[in-house]
Motif scaffolding. Structure first.
Motif: not given
Length: 465
Positions: A394-423
């Motif tokens: 019944a709460h599928w919209a909230l599940v979809a929102t969770t997935v969408g917001l989590a992807l924003i946070g995880i991809v942002t962290f991944g890009s930032l961590a991946g670019s800083m680790l070589p330095f």
């Protein structure tokens, strides 16, 4: 495809006759280019390859041993009789001699070094002072240098007399007659076009030549060759006197090896300096097991993180369906950023002090990329629910929102961590290529779970959680 087939055919023929007499070996190698012979010998057992080298005509054997593609030449020469190995080593180019002696076991060095002529021993002593990844380590001492007060005719006579033993005759270095410091570099073309009685210095049409210190990295030499579009760079000592020269082909060979090592490190293995098919099973396991075990142990942190959120998963099992999706997205974004920064550092497009500029670029980039994936993730859940392909509750919209917001946070962290680790690794004195994609993926996996379940708790609190 034809060339590859010819290489395989040459290797097969030589393997078949390696145990036969010298005449059959020479017949099999007739009309075969040294580079093809080198490629064929690289895939053969060392003792068989040594038999081939001993049977080849002397000049062909030397040319084959001078080929950089023959990376196991030290092991091959260890199996060659001293009486045969000594003249071969003396006839090889100085930089290839040094490569051989770097790779020889100590016992073999003591066997072969005393048999060389004094000039070869002196040249080796100089080259072996420097690490193989420096200008001094890849230079050759076989270059042409004449006093700067000579005229064009004298210089050309010197080229005719000594050109056969030089690495290249296309650049002649003019040195001060007094202290021997480098004054100018003149090309063979400039000498040929100038009048014979004119000073060689007047034939030069370009500024003072670029030069490098023996301790300069091979990447620096490659950068100078590319930037100034020259075929060779002189290596000078503290008194600015030339002691060697690095040609473009030496740099290409060195850079290819360096990039091969970087690619292997990016894949999560230790560098392997042998052709794949000639690597023994034990060495293959040794080179790969260390990193694999380290990555496996680090991935245990992922299991620990999931155990921490066991209660959330039990109350909302549907969340576990998207764990692979969000974790892989973060790892992929981190691997992209790491690869881009490692390459930019190698090409000197960015420096250590530019880390904050990279962070400022990667942060919005990660947000935008995460938003794109987040929208796709939300849409995917909505479509599956609407088309009754899967029931997310019944709460599928909230599940979809969770997935969408989590992807924003995880991809942002991944890009930032991946670019800083070589330095970070470069600042600590490690090779940035050690920031391999698997390592970044592991790091983002753990933090990705934390971000995912934190977002789930915030969005689904009071409903599913």
């Amino acid at each position: 495809m034809t060339i590859h087939g010819e290489r395989l055919d040459v290797r097969y023929q030589l393997q078949q006759v390696a145990g036969a007499g010298p005449d059959r070996i020479r017949a099999a190698a007739r009309d075969v280019q040294p580079v093809e012979l080198a490629d064929a010998l690289a895939g053969m057992p060392n003792r068989r390859a040594a038999k081939v080298i001993e049977a080849l005509p002397f000049d062909i054997a030397v040319a084959t041993l001078d080929e950089p593609e023959l990376e196991n030449k030290a092991a091959i020469l260890s199996c060659v009789e001293t009486a045969v190995a000594t003249p071969l080593l003396e006839a090889m180019s100085a930089d290839q001699q040094a490569d051989v002696f770097r790779d020889l076991p100590e016992s073999e060095r003591h066997r072969l070094l005393p048999t060389l002529d004094p000039a070869s021993q002196k040249g080796l002593e100089l080259l072996l002072r420097y690490a193989p990844d420096t200008a001094g380590g890849i230079m050759t001492t076989e270059f042409l240098a004449v006093p700067s007060d000579w005229n064009v005719a004298q210089t050309l006579d010197f080229v005719r007399l000594h050109g056969k033993t030089a690495e290249t005759i296309y650049v002649i270095y003019l040195v001060d007659p007094g202290d021997g410091h480098l004054v100018q570099a003149v090309s063979l073309r400039e000498l040929i076009l100038a009048k014979g009685d004119s000073p060689a210095l007047e034939a030069c049409t370009h500024p003072e030549p670029i030069s490098v210190h023996p301790s300069a990295s091979r990447e620096e030499v490659a950068r100078l060759l590319s930037k100034y579009n020259v075929i060779a760079v002189p290596v000078v000592d503290d008194a600015h006197a030339p002691i060697g020269v690095v040609t473009f082909d030496d740099v290409i060979d060195a850079i290819v090896r360096e990039q091969t090592e970087d690619v292997q490190r990016l894949g999560g293995t230790e560098p392997i300096d042998q052709p794949y098919l000639s690597i023994g099973l034990g060495l293959m396991i040794k080179k790969r097991a260390g990193w694999l075990c380290a990555l496996f142990l680090s991935e245990m942190l992922t299991a620990t993180a999931m155990q921490h959120f066991e209660g959330l998963i039990a109350r909302a099992v549907v969340l576990s369906l998207f764990i692979p999706l969000v974790m892989s997205s973060g790892g992929n974004s981190g691997s992209q950023a790491t690869s881009l920064i490692i390459r930019a550092l190698a090409l000197r497009q960015v420096r250590l002090g530019d880390w904050w500029r990279i962070a400022v670029r990667e942060l919005p980039t990660g947000v935008v990329l995460g938003t794109i994936l987040g929208v796709i993730g939300f849409t995917r859940v909505a479509i599956w629910q609407r088309l009754h392909l899967f029931n997310y509750g019944a709460h599928w919209a909230l599940v979809a929102t969770t997935v969408g917001l989590a992807l924003i946070g995880i991809v942002t962290f991944g890009s930032l961590a991946g670019s800083m680790l070589p330095f970070l690794l470069k600042r600590l004195g490690f090779d940035p290529a050690s920031a391999s994609a698997p390592f970044v993926a592991t790091l983002v996996d753990v933090t990705g779970l934390l971000i995912y379940f934190s977002v789930a708790f915030a969005v689904l609190g009071g409903t599913l959680l």
